[in-house]
Motif scaffolding. Structure first.
Motif, short mmCIF file in Angstrom:
data_model
loop_
_atom_site.label_atom_id
_atom_site.label_comp_id
_atom_site.label_asym_id
_atom_site.label_seq_id
_atom_site.Cartn_x
_atom_site.Cartn_y
_atom_site.Cartn_z
N GLU A 246 0.83 -1.21 0.00
CA GLU A 246 0.00 0.00 0.00
C GLU A 246 0.86 1.26 0.00
O GLU A 246 0.50 2.27 -0.60
N VAL A 247 2.03 1.20 0.64
CA VAL A 247 2.92 2.36 0.66
C VAL A 247 3.52 2.59 -0.73
O VAL A 247 3.58 3.72 -1.22
N LEU A 248 3.93 1.50 -1.38
CA LEU A 248 4.49 1.62 -2.72
C LEU A 248 3.45 2.13 -3.71
O LEU A 248 3.75 2.95 -4.59
N ALA A 249 2.20 1.65 -3.57
CA ALA A 249 1.13 2.11 -4.47
C ALA A 249 0.87 3.60 -4.27
O ALA A 249 0.71 4.34 -5.24
N ALA A 250 0.83 4.05 -3.02
CA ALA A 250 0.59 5.46 -2.74
C ALA A 250 1.73 6.32 -3.29
O ALA A 250 1.50 7.40 -3.84
N LEU A 251 2.97 5.83 -3.18
CA LEU A 251 4.11 6.58 -3.68
C LEU A 251 4.05 6.69 -5.21
O LEU A 251 4.32 7.77 -5.78
N ALA A 252 3.69 5.61 -5.88
CA ALA A 252 3.60 5.63 -7.34
C ALA A 252 2.52 6.59 -7.81
O ALA A 252 2.72 7.39 -8.74
#
Length: 338
Positions: free
Chosen positions: A99-105
């Motif tokens: 979820e953190v990687l998705a938000a960053l992208a």
């Protein structure tokens, strides 16, 4: 603050199997995201047609924003699914950081779109093209209604994690973007001021960029394993040093694995006799209670290594985050002796 479970080391045990039930405290937001994605994808098609017919920068910007929204919601759906997969011996936290990687992208792409819109709008302010205001109003209303439906689908779960927050903010910003398209169309229809379209595009960019930067900062802080917001690590050290039999604390670390999952670890120096008279177990329990109940951040997972002073001195290198010992205990104790 209610007691918390304090697992040590990996959050999975050898008894864990591939079919293990995901963390019960992890909310299942997949249904809400899927509904929002369906609304967003439908409105995206309508606005793409409208942008092609009218040539409006505001509508084109909103359409590009909708593309990002749709892809972001799709990534959020994938991330929410991955985050519920159980941990394994290879991925000890499972896919909680998806979820953190998705938000960053999502945030990075939003920032890129915002910069593009600013550049394009400046050019159109100098030489504005003619805009069909009535057609703009129709597609602006369609977009606004679709975004409102998506917001309703996501509203109840928007605070559950960073991934859901990013998804909700994107849809909310896009709703404001659709509203700005409508306002620009009305201004063009009533006054004939064609630059209103470029101004609306700049307004949408102003909505995009600050939120994108903030999300990048929050996601980056988690990936850099920054101390969780609201947790004073110096205060944590003082509380630990105030406990009986604790002679020193070093290698104290606190970070966030994913939203709602802060962790803490430390090397704690105790007297040699503590390993002989049974005090070690009591000290561990006191440490767990200390980090669970004395601070605003609920720390569910804590790992403490108890060691003697001689063992601590044999460790090579410089202790991370400094070293504090019993000489600081008098200063560490609070007026009530805690």
């Amino acid at each position: 603050m209610a007691p918390h479970d304090h697992a040590h080391g990996s959050p999975f045990a050898p008894s864990d199997s591939p079919g293990r039930t995901p963390d019960a405290q992890l909310p299942d937001t997949r249904g809400k995201i899927a509904v929002a994605f369906a609304f967003t994808a439908t409105i995206l098609l309508a606005q793409a047609i409208g942008a092609a017919l009218t040539g409006s920068l505001a509508l084109l910007t909103d359409t590009v924003h909708m593309v990002i929204d749709a892809s972001g919601l799709l990534m959020a759906l994938v991330a929410a699914t991955l985050a519920r997969r159980p941990p394994s011996s290879k991925r000890t936290w499972g896919y909680r950081r998806a979820e953190v990687l998705a938000a960053l992208a999502q945030a990075a792409v939003l920032a890129g779109v915002g910069v593009y819109v600013v550049v394009e709008a400046v050019g159109r302010l100098r030489k504005p093209p003619d805009m069909p205001s009535k057609t703009l109003i129709v597609f602006g209303v369609v977009g606004l209604l679709g975004n409102a439906a998506s917001m309703l689908a996501l509203a109840s779960a928007r605070r559950s994690n960073l991934n859901m927050r990013a998804a909700f903010l994107e849809v909310a910003n896009d709703a404001l973007g659709s509203l700005s398209v409508i306002v620009a169309a009305v201004v063009i229809a009533t006054t004939g001021w064609q630059r209103a379209d470029a101004v609306a595009g700049l307004f949408i960019a102003a909505l995009i960029l600050p939120r994108a930067v903030k999300l990048i900062g929050e996601a980056g802080a988690i990936l850099m394993e920054t101390t969780p917001r609201g947790l004073d690590l110096d205060e944590v050290r003082r509380h630990m040093l105030s406990l009986d039999h604790v002679l020193g604390v070093h290698d104290l670390h606190a970070s966030t694995v994913a939203t709602g999952l802060p962790v803490i670890s430390a090397h704690v120096v105790v007297g040699d006799d503590c390993f002989q008279d049974g005090h070690a177990v009591a000290i561990l329990e006191d440490l767990r209670t200390c980090v669970a109940e004395h601070f605003d951040v609920a720390i569910r997972h804590s790992t403490f290594q108890l060691e003697t002073r001689s063992a601590s001195q044999r460790e090579s290198g410089i202790h991370a985050c400094g070293y504090a010992d019993a000489a600081s205990r008098s200063a560490a104790r609070t007026p009530d002796g805690s």
